[in-house]
Design a protein around this motif. Structure first.
Motif, PDB file in Angstrom:
ATOM      1  N   LEU A 120       4.671   8.617  24.807  1.00  0.00           N
ATOM      2  CA  LEU A 120       5.489   9.199  23.749  1.00  0.00           C
ATOM      3  C   LEU A 120       6.464   8.174  23.178  1.00  0.00           C
ATOM      4  CD1 LEU A 120       6.321  12.625  25.430  1.00  0.00           C
ATOM      5  CD2 LEU A 120       4.443  12.094  23.853  1.00  0.00           C
ATOM      6  N   PRO A 121       6.703   8.224  21.884  1.00  0.00           N
ATOM      7  CA  PRO A 121       7.693   7.327  21.278  1.00  0.00           C
ATOM      8  C   PRO A 121       9.115   7.797  21.612  1.00  0.00           C
ATOM      9  CG  PRO A 121       6.819   8.823  19.630  1.00  0.00           C
ATOM     10  CD  PRO A 121       6.033   9.073  20.883  1.00  0.00           C
ATOM     11  N   PRO A 122      10.112   6.933  21.439  1.00  0.00           N
ATOM     12  CA  PRO A 122      11.505   7.340  21.700  1.00  0.00           C
ATOM     13  C   PRO A 122      11.886   8.555  20.844  1.00  0.00           C
ATOM     14  CG  PRO A 122      11.350   4.970  21.379  1.00  0.00           C
ATOM     15  CD  PRO A 122      10.010   5.527  21.007  1.00  0.00           C
ATOM     16  N   ASN A 123      12.694   9.423  21.421  1.00  0.00           N
ATOM     17  CA  ASN A 123      13.210  10.610  20.727  1.00  0.00           C
ATOM     18  C   ASN A 123      12.141  11.661  20.435  1.00  0.00           C
ATOM     19  OD1 ASN A 123      15.812   9.361  20.583  1.00  0.00           O
ATOM     20  ND2 ASN A 123      15.132   8.219  18.767  1.00  0.00           N
ATOM     21  N   HIS A 124      10.965  11.553  21.062  1.00  0.00           N
ATOM     22  CA  HIS A 124       9.950  12.595  20.876  1.00  0.00           C
ATOM     23  C   HIS A 124      10.429  13.892  21.517  1.00  0.00           C
ATOM     24  CE1 HIS A 124       6.044  14.694  21.162  1.00  0.00           C
ATOM     25  NE2 HIS A 124       5.656  13.905  20.176  1.00  0.00           N
ATOM     26  N   HIS A 125      10.085  15.022  20.921  1.00  0.00           N
ATOM     27  CA  HIS A 125      10.582  16.311  21.404  1.00  0.00           C
ATOM     28  C   HIS A 125      10.029  16.686  22.782  1.00  0.00           C
ATOM     29  CE1 HIS A 125       6.788  17.392  19.383  1.00  0.00           C
ATOM     30  NE2 HIS A 125       6.735  18.433  20.194  1.00  0.00           N
ATOM     31  N   CYS A 126       8.977  15.999  23.266  1.00  0.00           N
ATOM     32  CA  CYS A 126       8.396  16.323  24.575  1.00  0.00           C
ATOM     33  C   CYS A 126       8.814  15.347  25.677  1.00  0.00           C
ATOM     34  CB  CYS A 126       6.879  16.348  24.487  1.00  0.00           C
ATOM     35  SG  CYS A 126       6.222  17.729  23.533  1.00  0.00           S
ATOM     36  N   LEU A 127       9.762  14.465  25.366  1.00  0.00           N
ATOM     37  CA  LEU A 127      10.226  13.529  26.395  1.00  0.00           C
ATOM     38  C   LEU A 127      10.765  14.288  27.605  1.00  0.00           C
ATOM     39  CD1 LEU A 127      12.075  10.711  24.423  1.00  0.00           C
ATOM     40  CD2 LEU A 127       9.954  10.535  25.725  1.00  0.00           C
ATOM     41  N   ASN A 128      10.582  13.719  28.773  1.00  0.00           N
ATOM     42  CA  ASN A 128      11.053  14.255  30.058  1.00  0.00           C
ATOM     43  C   ASN A 128      10.220  15.423  30.580  1.00  0.00           C
ATOM     44  OD1 ASN A 128      13.231  12.392  30.060  1.00  0.00           O
ATOM     45  ND2 ASN A 128      14.403  13.790  28.732  1.00  0.00           N
ATOM     46  N   LYS A 129       9.143  15.777  29.879  1.00  0.00           N
ATOM     47  CA  LYS A 129       8.231  16.780  30.413  1.00  0.00           C
ATOM     48  C   LYS A 129       7.262  16.117  31.394  1.00  0.00           C
ATOM     49  CE  LYS A 129       8.187  19.939  26.448  1.00  0.00           C
ATOM     50  NZ  LYS A 129       8.703  21.134  27.187  1.00  0.00           N
ATOM     51  N   ARG A 130       6.817  16.856  32.404  1.00  0.00           N
ATOM     52  CA  ARG A 130       5.852  16.305  33.352  1.00  0.00           C
ATOM     53  C   ARG A 130       4.468  16.224  32.729  1.00  0.00           C
ATOM     54  NH1 ARG A 130       1.864  17.176  36.763  1.00  0.00           N
ATOM     55  NH2 ARG A 130       1.519  19.267  35.930  1.00  0.00           N
ATOM     56  N   SER A 131       4.162  17.203  31.881  1.00  0.00           N
ATOM     57  CA  SER A 131       2.866  17.225  31.205  1.00  0.00           C
ATOM     58  C   SER A 131       3.016  17.932  29.861  1.00  0.00           C
ATOM     59  CB  SER A 131       1.815  17.938  32.062  1.00  0.00           C
ATOM     60  OG  SER A 131       2.150  19.316  32.230  1.00  0.00           O
ATOM     61  N   ILE A 132       2.033  17.689  28.985  1.00  0.00           N
ATOM     62  CA  ILE A 132       2.045  18.331  27.678  1.00  0.00           C
ATOM     63  C   ILE A 132       0.637  18.801  27.349  1.00  0.00           C
ATOM     64  CG2 ILE A 132       3.987  16.977  26.783  1.00  0.00           C
ATOM     65  CD1 ILE A 132       1.930  15.254  25.298  1.00  0.00           C
ATOM     66  N   SER A 133       0.537  19.688  26.364  1.00  0.00           N
ATOM     67  CA  SER A 133      -0.761  20.121  25.872  1.00  0.00           C
ATOM     68  C   SER A 133      -1.116  19.313  24.628  1.00  0.00           C
ATOM     69  CB  SER A 133      -0.739  21.611  25.523  1.00  0.00           C
ATOM     70  OG  SER A 133       0.097  21.829  24.398  1.00  0.00           O
ATOM     71  N   ILE A 134      -2.366  19.351  24.235  1.00  0.00           N
ATOM     72  CA  ILE A 134      -2.804  18.604  23.060  1.00  0.00           C
ATOM     73  C   ILE A 134      -2.146  19.150  21.795  1.00  0.00           C
ATOM     74  CG2 ILE A 134      -4.829  19.937  22.375  1.00  0.00           C
ATOM     75  CD1 ILE A 134      -4.882  16.174  22.927  1.00  0.00           C
TER      76      ILE A 134
END
Length: 303
Positions: free
Chosen positions: A169-183
């Motif tokens: 993820l790029p800096p300041n992405h809304h999913c930062l600090n998540k363990r996993s994400i969906s597509i």
């Protein structure tokens, strides 16, 4: 009747798949060795070699003869050395294929360990994406590759590890600090992805199709380092896999998970059972297994 010199010269060509190099080893000119191979084919009534593009490969008959010739030559050499009762050290050529990612952390150290036990074996390394590697080993251009088998029903192999899909993820992405994400959580982002033919790209495209996601791609690359750098500098979301084995060093890497499609795929050491296999291949497979175990990867026994 075949003589040992004919067989030795044939084996040199079979192991190197290069007439020019083999000719220098057996102290013949390239035309003389070519004529000798052609004479051997006429004597046996079979074709021993064929051309696949620019590559020279063994035919099925050639691979069978190579296996039998090596066994016969080893017996002849053993008889010649019987007085000293010293076990002959294996020698020859082992041709290996891998992606840039697996060469870095797996093949390179495995080759170093193999050389300690087999210093007289020449190692030849080929680089390519997953699709290219499958073609290489299927046609006999290499003896073994580290790749995903896919739907190929010709090759067999030894499972090594599971490759897991990640997003950088790029800096300041809304999913930062998540363990996993969906597509879906990165569906609107610009992506930096591996080139077509790589396992990572196959995995991503299958998951995207399952979730009806159409990616917006900035760059297709052969380099996970380039992908990670572009994501780090804010140019988009990088799609990589654990085949690179340096995910922990990449900033903002998170797992991609899906409830519709698997996000992992098995990577194996693969060979063609219909092609010539050097006796020392098993030793190299053992080195691969040891490296994987040291990285904490699970190795399942061959079925």
């Amino acid at each position: 009747m075949l003589n040992l010199r004919e067989l030795r010269n044939f084996v040199e060509v079979a192991e190197r798949l290069n007439i020019t190099i083999a000719a220098s080893v057996v102290n013949l000119s390239q035309p003389a060795l070519s004529r000798q191979i052609q004479a051997l084919e006429r004597k046996l009534g079979v074709i021993l070699f064929e051309r696949i593009g620019k590559r020279m490969v063994l035919t099925t008959e050639g691979a069978d003869l190579a296996t039998q010739a090596i066994a016969l030559l080893e017996q002849a050499d053993a008889l010649a050395q019987n007085a000293s009762r010293k076990k002959l050290e294996q020698s020859g050529v082992l041709r290996i294929g891998g992606t840039p990612q697996t060469i870095t952390w797996l093949l390179s150290p495995a080759m170093a360990r193999f050389r300690v036990k087999h210093p007289k074996v020449t190692l030849m390394l080929n680089e390519g994406n997953n699709d290219e590697l499958i073609e290489m080993v299927e046609h006999g251009a290499v003896n073994v590759v580290v790749a995903n088998l896919g739907i190929n029903n010709v090759l067999v192999g030894q499972p090594l590890f599971q490759s897991q899909l990640f997003a950088i993820l790029p800096p300041n992405h809304h999913c930062l600090n998540k363990r996993s994400i969906s597509i879906e959580q990165i569906a609107k982002d610009t992506l930096i992805v591996m080139s077509r033919g790589f396992l990572t790209r196959h995995l991503y495209e299958q998951i995207a199709a399952a979730h009806n996601v159409r990616p917006k791609i900035l760059l297709e690359s052969d380099s996970t380092q380039s992908i990670a750098a572009l994501a780090r500098d804010g140019h988009g979301v990088g799609i990589v896999s654990s085949s690179a084995q340096n995910i922990a060093a990449m900033q903002n890497a998170v797992l991609i998970e899906s409830d519709l499609y698997q996000t992992t795929s098995e990577v194996s050491a693969l060979w063609n059972p219909k092609r010539y296999r050097p006796a020392y291949l098993q030793s190299f497979l053992g080195a691969l297994a040891d490296i994987c175990a040291e990285h904490g990867l699970t190795l399942r026994p061959q079925e």
